[in-house]
Scaffold this active site. Sequence first.
Site, short mmCIF file in Angstrom:
data_model
loop_
_atom_site.label_atom_id
_atom_site.label_comp_id
_atom_site.label_asym_id
_atom_site.label_seq_id
_atom_site.Cartn_x
_atom_site.Cartn_y
_atom_site.Cartn_z
N TYR A 138 41.65 52.72 -2.30
CA TYR A 138 41.70 51.06 -2.43
C TYR A 138 40.60 50.50 -1.91
CZ TYR A 138 43.73 46.44 -2.57
OH TYR A 138 43.80 45.09 -2.76
N ASP A 147 33.49 51.47 3.12
CA ASP A 147 34.27 50.28 3.34
C ASP A 147 35.20 50.69 4.41
OD1 ASP A 147 36.40 48.57 3.15
OD2 ASP A 147 37.08 49.28 1.21
N LYS A 154 39.38 42.06 7.61
CA LYS A 154 40.68 42.27 8.55
C LYS A 154 40.19 41.90 10.24
CE LYS A 154 42.74 45.27 5.44
NZ LYS A 154 43.99 45.07 4.82
N1 PMP Z 1 39.01 47.89 1.49
C1 PMP Z 1 40.08 48.54 1.94
C2 PMP Z 1 39.94 49.70 2.52
C3 PMP Z 1 41.41 47.80 2.55
O1 PMP Z 1 42.35 48.31 2.73
C4 PMP Z 1 41.36 46.40 1.70
C5 PMP Z 1 42.79 45.57 2.02
N2 PMP Z 1 43.77 46.06 2.28
C6 PMP Z 1 40.73 45.92 1.10
C7 PMP Z 1 39.26 46.32 1.16
C8 PMP Z 1 40.54 44.27 0.63
O2 PMP Z 1 40.47 43.35 1.77
P1 PMP Z 1 41.36 42.09 1.58
O3 PMP Z 1 42.76 42.31 1.38
O4 PMP Z 1 40.89 41.18 2.89
O5 PMP Z 1 40.66 41.44 0.39
#
Ligand code: PMP
Length: 445
Positions: A145, A247, A274
Amino acid sequence: MTYPDPTSRSAQLFARGRKVMPGGNSRTGVTLNPYPIYAVHGNGCRVTDADGCIRIDCINNWSSLIHGHGNQAVLAAIAEQSQHLLAVGMPTEVEIDLASLLCERLPGVEQIRFSNSGTEGVMMALRAARAYTGRDMIAKVEGAYHGSADSMEISVAPSPTQWGPAHTPSSVPATAGIPAKVQQDTLVLPFNDVEATSRLIEQHAGELAAVVIDPIVSRMGFVEATDAYLQRVRELTDALKIILVFDEVFSFRVGYHGVQGVTSVTPDLTALGKVIGGGLPVGATGGKAEIMEVFDQTKKPLRVEHGGTYNANPLTMAAGLACMKQMTPAAYDRLDRLGDRLRDGLRHHLEDHDLKGQVMGRGSLAGLVFSDKPFTDFRSLPLGPHEVRTVLSLHRFLLNHGVQIIPFGLMILSTAMTEDDIDEILEQVGAGMAEIRSSRRSDEH
Ligand code: PMP
């Protein structure tokens, strides 16, 4: 109060929320059946819900709260900054301070720009890669994800009927609303399969702008990319002039130098979010100066427009800076030790209660999987109905015994926790496993 209880304040709030919001709220990830538990207060590693129940928080807003709730230095920075500016149509110095800290810590980040979510952090990395290479296609790993950008909402959790061949996974939209053209431009890679991934990258060399990898995949129980896999992807992307994007939105918290500090390769671009916002909304895209130059609005013609009313707003920057400054190497070591204590304790409990299982994760991340079958990728994830039922039973037991975890077995720690808190979590996990064991025995009879 025992969850679920139709007379609870949370159940009432959910009924009220559903009248004005589809699904009752604004975030898929907070869903709980039959209703989500509403929060009212957080203090350290504990959250109080709308019915007055207090639980140790092992969700930590899905990784973003590395200091738990109410961290004094973060609150003081927010209070101080709020006396001056919340958001303003001008840049501020605190943005440079946070950018400098991150550039110093991350080996692959020479320059960085901020946005408001991890989704945007990833999205701008893709845009930069496309602008820099002049190509459209993006490769991602099956089962990973990366937020809500169209190109990334592909093959996040496809069902077996949609998989396609193991060495050439189908590109499957994870949600309605993804244009077919975008779907075609996302190449899906089988995680940790060096040969098949190499072949796919080579086949699409002329079209690929970027390969996006989260080396510690939260949606797959924190399974990690092997060194061999990362090294081969790095070799190929270097040779074929494809941008390698890490990521680290979720996983950055594993160490002082991020995930790229613990892997053997350095990416060209990194998406963050985050923890770097200290609890406030944030995203970032960083990387090699040569690639980041596409965002340079002082150059004519401007290659990539990167706007955002709240990008690098001083409140988030101040909170992020206060948060990250406390994350010294010693603070990471302490979190690692808490993580080891939790992971070791979970392993002992599995053994003591004669339950099949394995414990994944590193640093402040722990993942409990109720199967001893090794797994390396999405398709080998041992998540049959039996395993899912077991982890959901444990999740429910814990909710009713003062601990909240991510429903599919993930636990995220914070510096607000002590060894005693970890032992309390473990005690409840042990009691939950004992209950699971005894209900299985009675099913067998
Ligand atoms: N990349 C990863 C690996 C994530 O776990 C997340 C959110 N859990 C995101 C991108 C997206 O971040 P956001 O919810 O702040 O848009």
